[in-house]
Design a protein around this motif. Structure first.
Motif, short mmCIF file in Angstrom:
data_model
loop_
_atom_site.label_atom_id
_atom_site.label_comp_id
_atom_site.label_asym_id
_atom_site.label_seq_id
_atom_site.Cartn_x
_atom_site.Cartn_y
_atom_site.Cartn_z
N LEU A 130 0.84 -1.19 0.00
CA LEU A 130 0.00 0.00 0.00
C LEU A 130 0.88 1.24 0.00
O LEU A 130 1.82 1.33 0.79
CB LEU A 130 -0.90 0.03 1.24
N CYS B 57 1.14 5.05 0.90
CA CYS B 57 0.52 6.07 1.73
C CYS B 57 1.13 7.41 1.35
O CYS B 57 2.35 7.60 1.48
CB CYS B 57 0.76 5.78 3.22
N LEU C 4 -4.36 -0.34 6.50
CA LEU C 4 -5.28 0.70 6.06
C LEU C 4 -5.80 1.52 7.24
O LEU C 4 -6.01 2.73 7.12
CB LEU C 4 -6.45 0.08 5.29
N ALA D 39 -4.56 6.58 0.74
CA ALA D 39 -4.21 5.17 0.54
C ALA D 39 -4.37 4.77 -0.92
O ALA D 39 -5.44 4.93 -1.51
CB ALA D 39 -5.09 4.29 1.42
N LEU E 255 -3.45 1.47 -3.58
CA LEU E 255 -2.97 0.10 -3.73
C LEU E 255 -1.90 0.07 -4.81
O LEU E 255 -2.14 0.45 -5.95
CB LEU E 255 -4.13 -0.83 -4.11
N ILE F 188 -9.82 2.47 -0.06
CA ILE F 188 -8.65 3.07 -0.69
C ILE F 188 -9.09 4.28 -1.51
O ILE F 188 -10.23 4.37 -1.95
CB ILE F 188 -7.88 2.08 -1.59
#
Length: 283
Positions: free
Chosen positions: A77, A79, A180, A190, A192, A213
């Motif tokens: 992920l 961020c 998450l 967020a 992916l 997300i």
């Protein structure tokens, strides 16, 4: 206005330092670059300063390693722009601690088979927040045991679990849900990362449906044209921000060579990232 929003430095598992990344981002014609080291934001403040020096906007970020408990597969992920980055510290600490412990075990196993020393390997991991396999491999390359990081020796030591010379050691990662949640607490955006790399297309669909997300990495060196079309369809259906990043690791890149700006994010998506971060900040 374009940016490469997936770049790693020596603070994780890249061969490139922060200044080289920012400097060459400018040379490559980028207006934005995101430093997204694995499970750390330790280089962000320095990169922001360097960005002001060279005229590149640095987007703070991190790539968070986690797992999907439903499949057992790895998940990454991204961020971006966390408003409360310190709230990620405990998550990062746990992962980095586990990764370093695994690295120390792997070093001992490799030293039983090859006349390499930990001090030699430390030349490469001393700048990082953890020990990675590429650091061990670089020392072995110095001694002539292979000519590329991800060559036959890497597969023998770390790729093939049936190999009698296998030296791998698992790392404990948080679940996707936990990661998450930390991103949410940190008020980060967020995204992916490279969903096709770890066969996470079903997970992408689920996370998008549940609005967990904000975006997905559409342009990545390992996303084929067919992959991009599938990702784009899901992104359009659920209103996800689509990003692009090279997943830059310098000469520690896997597969083909991927210099900075191989994959980029356009101005519209960058604006949407900042808009999403602004909405989070106001909450």
């Amino acid at each position: 206005m374009i940016g490469d929003l997936h770049c790693h430095s020596k603070l994780s598992d890249s061969s490139a330092g922060l200044e080289d990344i920012v400097f060459y981002a400018k040379r490559a014609g980028l207006d934005f670059v995101a430093i997204t080291d694995h499970d750390t934001m330790a280089g962000v403040s320095r990169a922001v300063v360097l960005g002001k020096r060279y005229g590149v906007e640095v987007i703070p970020g991190a790539e968070i390693s986690c797992t999907d408990p439903n499949t057992g597969r790895r998940v990454h992920l991204l961020c971006y722009l966390p408003q409360k980055p310190n709230r990620l510290d405990s998550l990062f600490f746990r992962t980095l601690e586990s990764r370093t412990q695994a690295g120390q075990i792997m070093i001992k196993r490799v030293m039983q088979m090859y006349p390499v020393t930990e001090e030699h390997i430390a030349r490469y991991y001393s700048s990082s927040k953890a020990i990675y396999k590429v650091h061990i491999m670089q020392a072995l390359l110095d001694l002539g045991y292979d000519t590329t990081v991800y060559g036959p020796l890497y597969r023998q030591l770390f790729g093939d679990k049936t190999s009698p010379s296998y030296c791998g050691e698992p790392v404990n990662y948080p679940t996707v849900e936990e990661a998450l949640n930390y991103i949410k607490i940190a008020k980060g955006v967020a995204v992916l990362a490279h969903p096709t790399v770890y066969q996470s297309m079903e997970l992408l669909q689920t996370l998008a449906e549940q609005k967990l997300i904000h975006g997905v990495e559409l342009y990545h060196p390992k996303n084929s044209a067919a992959d991009q079309e599938k990702i784009r369809q899901i992104a359009e259906e659920y209103g996800l921000i689509t990003t692009g990043g090279t997943d830059f690791h310098g000469y520690y890149a896997t597969g083909s060579s991927n210099p900075l700006a191989t994959c980029i994010t356009g101005e519209e998506s960058i604006a949407k990232l900042y808009q999403a971060a602004g909405k989070l900040e106001s909450k």
